[in-house]
Design a protein around this motif. Structure first.
Motif, short mmCIF file in Angstrom:
data_model
loop_
_atom_site.label_atom_id
_atom_site.label_comp_id
_atom_site.label_asym_id
_atom_site.label_seq_id
_atom_site.Cartn_x
_atom_site.Cartn_y
_atom_site.Cartn_z
N PHE A 34 0.94 -0.97 0.07
CA PHE A 34 0.16 -0.26 0.03
C PHE A 34 0.77 1.03 0.07
CE2 PHE A 34 -2.80 -3.39 1.70
CZ PHE A 34 -3.88 -3.00 0.89
N THR B 46 0.67 5.85 0.07
CA THR B 46 -0.04 7.20 0.41
C THR B 46 0.43 8.07 -0.61
OG1 THR B 46 -0.10 6.41 2.59
CG2 THR B 46 -0.53 8.57 1.96
N HIS C 246 -4.34 10.01 0.33
CA HIS C 246 -5.28 8.84 0.01
C HIS C 246 -4.49 7.51 -0.16
CE1 HIS C 246 -8.44 6.35 -2.02
NE2 HIS C 246 -7.66 6.39 -3.04
N LYS C 247 -4.97 6.48 0.61
CA LYS C 247 -4.15 5.44 0.46
C LYS C 247 -4.70 4.51 -0.56
CE LYS C 247 -3.12 1.54 3.58
NZ LYS C 247 -3.49 0.80 4.91
N ARG D 100 -3.86 0.76 -3.16
CA ARG D 100 -3.29 -0.65 -3.10
C ARG D 100 -2.25 -0.55 -4.34
NH1 ARG D 100 -4.95 -5.99 -5.43
NH2 ARG D 100 -6.50 -4.99 -6.60
#
Length: 249
Positions: free
Chosen positions: A41, A43, A48-49, A51
């Motif tokens: 993951f 950022t 906003h995180k 995948r």
């Protein structure tokens, strides 16, 4: 959604009318790639995180009009040699700084833009016919090579449907729909560690002769590859692609 509804019957009627449309959109929406333990993951700058899949995309996705983001020759030099010189524009600072060169289709109604970018460790291009991709008051060189028919070496081009794109790239890492702009987005985010090619390793050794053999190999035998492709659709037709290739040691 309406703020003031006076009659319950009207609400039910509106819902019933909208059901076929809602179901049709859900059926037409592509799935995303299933999560795996190897996923990581990241950022974004906005917090906003996201995948990130483990792996890499085919090299042809990073090649357009003879310009190769993964080539030894840096991207702006390739673009100038193949499409002509154009004044570049810089934005951002420090690690976020990027230098860009813009090319556009020819004619009074020219609406296709191809913008190449060079950052500190990344190369990129944007191909767009979805409103002006180049909004600055700087030169954007007209080129007969740039039009809506040009494609990456893998076959990605403007006007394709989401299904056609997925047939080339596979299922996306993420997808979203912007109800305000009425646009669909497919996002591909990949990363993996790769062994440095012998010729690249030899060049790096020439640049850092002061390093001990052990220190040099610890730092340069492998690099981290990051690949991102963001695609925007209007009425299920590809209107913009943003392609980014990053290599860090």
């Amino acid at each position: 959604m309406r703020r003031h509804i006076k009659k319950t019957v009207a609400v039910v009627f509106c819902i019933l009318l909208s059901l076929p449309t809602i179901q049709l959109r859900a059926q037409n929406q592509p799935e995303v790639a299933p999560s795996k333990k190897s996923d990581s993951f990241a950022t974004t700058e906005s917090g906003h995180k996201i995948r990130v899949q483990h792996g890499e995309l085919a090299k042809g996705n990073f090649q357009i009009l003879g310009v190769d983001l993964a080539a030894d020759e840096e991207v702006l030099a390739q673009a100038a040699r193949l499409l002509g010189n154009v004044p570049t524009v810089s934005k951002g600072d420090a690690a976020d700084a990027i230098e860009q060169a813009c090319y556009r289709s020819v004619g009074e109604n020219a609406d296709t833009f191809l913008v190449f970018g060079r950052g500190e460790v990344d190369y990129s291009f944007v191909l767009s016919s979805d409103s002006p991709a180049w909004k600055r008051n700087h030169a954007c060189r007209e080129s007969s090579e740039v039009n809506r028919r040009i494609a990456t070496s893998s076959g990605l081009h403007l006007g394709q449907t989401q299904k056609q794109v997925i047939d080339i790239l596979g299922l996306p890492t993420a997808r979203r729909y912007d109800a305000v702009d009425r646009r669909d987005f497919l996002e591909y985010d990949f990363e993996r560690q790769k062994r440095t090619a012998p010729q690249s390793l030899a060049r790096a050794r020439q640049q850092y002769p002061e390093m001990s053999k052990r220190e040099f190999h610890q730092n340069y035998d492998f690099y981290d590859l990051g690949e991102t492709i963001d695609l925007r659709f209007v009425n299920d037709r590809l209107s913009e692609m943003r392609v980014d290739w990053v290599a860090t040691y």
